[in-house]
Design a protein around this motif. Structure first.
Motif, PDB file in Angstrom:
ATOM      1  N   ARG A  84       0.810  -1.217   0.000  1.00  0.00           N
ATOM      2  CA  ARG A  84       0.000   0.000   0.000  1.00  0.00           C
ATOM      3  C   ARG A  84       0.844   1.269   0.000  1.00  0.00           C
ATOM      4  O   ARG A  84       0.632   2.169  -0.812  1.00  0.00           O
ATOM      5  CB  ARG A  84      -0.924   0.005   1.211  1.00  0.00           C
ATOM      6  CG  ARG A  84      -1.836   1.229   1.257  1.00  0.00           C
ATOM      7  CD  ARG A  84      -2.735   1.235   2.458  1.00  0.00           C
ATOM      8  NE  ARG A  84      -3.616   0.077   2.445  1.00  0.00           N
ATOM      9  CZ  ARG A  84      -4.342  -0.311   3.468  1.00  0.00           C
ATOM     10  NH1 ARG A  84      -4.287   0.356   4.599  1.00  0.00           N
ATOM     11  NH2 ARG A  84      -5.123  -1.366   3.395  1.00  0.00           N
ATOM     12  N   TYR A  85       1.807   1.345   0.912  1.00  0.00           N
ATOM     13  CA  TYR A  85       2.544   2.599   1.074  1.00  0.00           C
ATOM     14  C   TYR A  85       3.743   2.731   0.131  1.00  0.00           C
ATOM     15  O   TYR A  85       3.946   3.779  -0.469  1.00  0.00           O
ATOM     16  CB  TYR A  85       2.993   2.770   2.528  1.00  0.00           C
ATOM     17  CG  TYR A  85       1.839   2.855   3.494  1.00  0.00           C
ATOM     18  CD1 TYR A  85       0.894   3.855   3.388  1.00  0.00           C
ATOM     19  CD2 TYR A  85       1.698   1.924   4.514  1.00  0.00           C
ATOM     20  CE1 TYR A  85      -0.178   3.928   4.266  1.00  0.00           C
ATOM     21  CE2 TYR A  85       0.632   1.996   5.406  1.00  0.00           C
ATOM     22  CZ  TYR A  85      -0.301   2.992   5.272  1.00  0.00           C
ATOM     23  OH  TYR A  85      -1.361   3.065   6.143  1.00  0.00           O
ATOM     24  N   PHE A  91       5.828   8.350  -0.927  1.00  0.00           N
ATOM     25  CA  PHE A  91       6.530   7.535   0.065  1.00  0.00           C
ATOM     26  C   PHE A  91       8.037   7.583  -0.225  1.00  0.00           C
ATOM     27  O   PHE A  91       8.455   7.593  -1.390  1.00  0.00           O
ATOM     28  CB  PHE A  91       6.036   6.083   0.010  1.00  0.00           C
ATOM     29  CG  PHE A  91       6.368   5.272   1.231  1.00  0.00           C
ATOM     30  CD1 PHE A  91       5.703   5.486   2.430  1.00  0.00           C
ATOM     31  CD2 PHE A  91       7.335   4.288   1.180  1.00  0.00           C
ATOM     32  CE1 PHE A  91       5.995   4.733   3.562  1.00  0.00           C
ATOM     33  CE2 PHE A  91       7.640   3.522   2.303  1.00  0.00           C
ATOM     34  CZ  PHE A  91       6.971   3.754   3.498  1.00  0.00           C
TER      35      PHE A  91
END
Length: 124
Positions: A84-85, A91
């Protein structure tokens, strides 16, 4: 009362609950007849054993985190970090160190970059 320090030390090494075992052993010591040198020795051995089992801690400014450590900081699952990140453009970029086999290892991130990234979302 005689304390078998070597036996207790052996039990501590074999036990997954080293602290509980040591506290139990110390709780059974009779203050009136105990050998204080043996108790001190037990405590010193326990401290050394615990220190040997503790991971080395580096300051956030220089530490490098795995997905597991990032997940612990974010209070989520390591899979979420990777799925997800990490793909998000905002990120921090992953570091991939050479693995010695011509490839690269699992992603890692500078801890300070992760902390700064999280701070960007403060107040949202």
């Amino acid at each position: 009362m005689t304390i078998d320090v070597d036996a207790i030390t052996k039990r501590l090494r074999e036990s997954r609950h080293a602290v509980d075992d040591a506290l139990q052993a110390l709780a059974t010591v009779n203050d009136g007849g105990s050998d204080s040198a043996a108790v001190v020795s037990l405590i010193e051995r326990l401290a050394a054993e615990l220190a040997a089992r503790m991971p080395v801690q580096f300051p956030v400014d220089i530490d490098v985190w795995t997905s597991r450590e990032v997940a612990a900081y974010l209070k989520c699952n390591p899979r979420q970090v990777l799925d997800r990140y990490a793909p998000m453009t905002s990120f921090p970029e992953a570091i991939r160190l050479p693995n010695g086999k011509g490839g690269f290892g699992n992603p890692k991130w500078h801890a300070r970059d992760i902390v700064e990234w999280v701070e960007k979302f403060k107040g949202r």
